[in-house]
Design an enzyme around this catalytic site. Structure first.
Site: not given
Length: 153
Positions: A48, A38, A43-45
């Protein structure tokens, strides 16, 4: 989930910033295809941002970086702007590509069961075959490990 040595499932998805990306159109360059749950979550930030920080090194090795989630293009664009990301983010809102790569399934968090994307990365070689797969990614050090695999192709 496709196995190493198998053909990577082809797809065409819309990208943040406009247009579409087709996996087959990127041949003969290798592709790093990373799936994340998401936009704008911790974690996704981090994942990326790590890929963004190393984008020049991936490009120098001839590889394309593609991030995929089920978030909308509008969500991706806000995410890119907020965190100054340089990765190409693709929207798989209907989940077809996530299912083709075996990353959509049942997850558990805080005692609750729900459907979601498992964080996974695939390195696809210039012939369109899966060269390496990371089925359950731990974010710290992951971008560096993937870059080493790209360089080893």
């Amino acid at each position: 989930m496709p196995d190493v040595g198998e053909n990577a499932p082809d797809f065409t998805l819309p990208q943040a910033g406009g247009g579409e990306v087709s996996l087959s159109a990127l041949k003969p360059a290798p592709v790093v295809l990373f799936f994340y749950p998401r936009d704008d979550t911790p974690g996704c930030t981090t994942e990326n941002k790590d890929f963004t920080a190393m984008k020049a090194e991936f490009e120098a090795a001839g590889a394309h970086l593609l991030g995929v989630s089920k978030d909308s293009i509008a969500s991706h664009e806000k995410f890119v702007t907020k965190h100054e990301l340089a990765t190409t983010l693709l929207s798989d809102e209907n989940g077809t590509v996530c299912e083709d790569y075996g990353v959509w399934g049942e997850k558990k968090m805080y005692g609750k069961t729900f459907m979601g994307i498992t964080r996974a990365t695939f390195l696809i070689d210039g012939e369109g075959k899966i060269a390496k797969a990371w089925p359950k990614v731990k974010v710290p050090g992951h971008a560096e490990e993937v870059l080493e695999a790209v360089k080893a192709l």
